[in-house]
Design a protein around this motif. Structure first.
Motif, PDB file in Angstrom:
ATOM      1  N   PRO A  95    -100.213 -48.007 109.977  1.00  0.00           N
ATOM      2  CA  PRO A  95    -100.071 -48.817 108.763  1.00  0.00           C
ATOM      3  C   PRO A  95     -99.228 -50.067 109.013  1.00  0.00           C
ATOM      4  CG  PRO A  95     -99.756 -46.500 108.245  1.00  0.00           C
ATOM      5  CD  PRO A  95     -99.817 -46.597 109.737  1.00  0.00           C
ATOM      6  N   TYR A  96     -99.690 -51.174 108.432  1.00  0.00           N
ATOM      7  CA  TYR A  96     -98.935 -52.427 108.522  1.00  0.00           C
ATOM      8  C   TYR A  96     -98.059 -52.520 107.280  1.00  0.00           C
ATOM      9  CZ  TYR A  96     -97.901 -57.417 108.751  1.00  0.00           C
ATOM     10  OH  TYR A  96     -97.252 -58.634 108.800  1.00  0.00           O
ATOM     11  N   ILE A  97     -96.764 -52.279 107.450  1.00  0.00           N
ATOM     12  CA  ILE A  97     -95.860 -52.173 106.298  1.00  0.00           C
ATOM     13  C   ILE A  97     -94.581 -52.986 106.541  1.00  0.00           C
ATOM     14  CG2 ILE A  97     -96.660 -50.013 105.270  1.00  0.00           C
ATOM     15  CD1 ILE A  97     -94.738 -48.498 107.071  1.00  0.00           C
ATOM     16  N   PRO A  98     -94.697 -54.318 106.600  1.00  0.00           N
ATOM     17  CA  PRO A  98     -93.499 -55.150 106.812  1.00  0.00           C
ATOM     18  C   PRO A  98     -92.476 -54.983 105.695  1.00  0.00           C
ATOM     19  CG  PRO A  98     -95.363 -56.500 106.111  1.00  0.00           C
ATOM     20  CD  PRO A  98     -95.907 -55.143 106.417  1.00  0.00           C
ATOM     21  N   GLN A  99     -92.913 -54.521 104.526  1.00  0.00           N
ATOM     22  CA  GLN A  99     -91.996 -54.300 103.409  1.00  0.00           C
ATOM     23  C   GLN A  99     -91.197 -53.019 103.570  1.00  0.00           C
ATOM     24  OE1 GLN A  99     -95.239 -54.096 103.395  1.00  0.00           O
ATOM     25  NE2 GLN A  99     -96.007 -52.428 102.127  1.00  0.00           N
TER      26      GLN A  99
END
Length: 230
Positions: A95-99
């Protein structure tokens, strides 16, 4: 016009971004994504104290469509997928989750503490969905010819006049006892503003550098001398 609000059966279908924005606290938290509006208050309450709530709390009242992969998402086959990327260290798709990692997102590496028995992840759980986010809002004036009172409303372009009527109840509890007209013609309450010939001209006003607020279409409401709707 029979008000469905008076019978308690009215359910709002569309919301403006401003309406979503007003629900941004941990005790009353909404978000929107991919054209839908979600009330995540029960999710927050259920997971109180969980550090993985932080990104969701920070997103309260906002649109989080950028958290999701929009490719292939459509109204007939709504299946939101969290954006992914290739982890440089493992070469795996994650998953791309920069937050920051949030509720129902697995840890980046195997962990004995990870419990995946929660069932449906919240972003796929339609029980949290309360309606649709309007693709285009517009403003109108409603002028009461009996009292000369005037109110400006932001409404959803997808809404029928009946739905706009329900928005107007907060200003006039007898709103269902009025006939609604535009340019002298009775409005069909089961149709939208556009379908009733009330054009949305805000783009033209923008191009002409005119203040939209000065040129809002005026809907006149005429009292029917009948308070049975109240």
């Amino acid at each position: 016009v029979v008000s469905t609000q008076s019978t308690g059966t009215y359910k709002q279908r569309y919301y403006t971004p401003l309406e979503v924005e007003q629900h941004s606290s941990s005790k009353d938290l909404w978000v929107s994504f991919l054209g839908k509006v979600y009330n995540l208050t029960p999710l927050v309450k259920k997971n109180t104290g969980n550090i993985l709530l932080k990104p969701i709390l920070n997103a309260g009242g906002k649109d989080i469509s950028h958290w999701f992969n929009t490719n292939g998402t459509n109204k007939s086959d709504f299946d939101p997928q969290i954006r992914t990327h290739i982890d440089a260290r493992t070469g795996c798709e994650v998953p791309y989750i920069p937050q920051g990692r949030f509720i129902h997102i697995p840890p980046p590496y195997p962990s004995a503490s990870w419990a995946n028995d929660f069932g449906t992840p919240w972003w796929k759980d339609e029980s949290y969905c309360i309606g649709h986010l309007s693709t285009k809002t517009r403003k109108i004036r409603i002028i009461n010819t009996l009292t000369s009172q005037e109110h400006s409303l932001e409404v959803c372009s997808e809404e029928t006049l009946e739905e706009i009527l329900n928005r107007f109840y907060k200003y006039n509890k007898h709103a269902g006892s009025y006939t609604w007209k535009y340019n002298g013609k009775n409005l069909v309450m089961t149709k939208t503003l556009e379908q009733n010939g009330v054009k949305d001209e805000d783009e033209e006003f923008y191009e002409l550098n005119l203040n939209e607020e000065d040129w809002l279409p005026a809907i006149h409401v005429y009292f029917n001398d009948d308070l049975t709707e109240a």
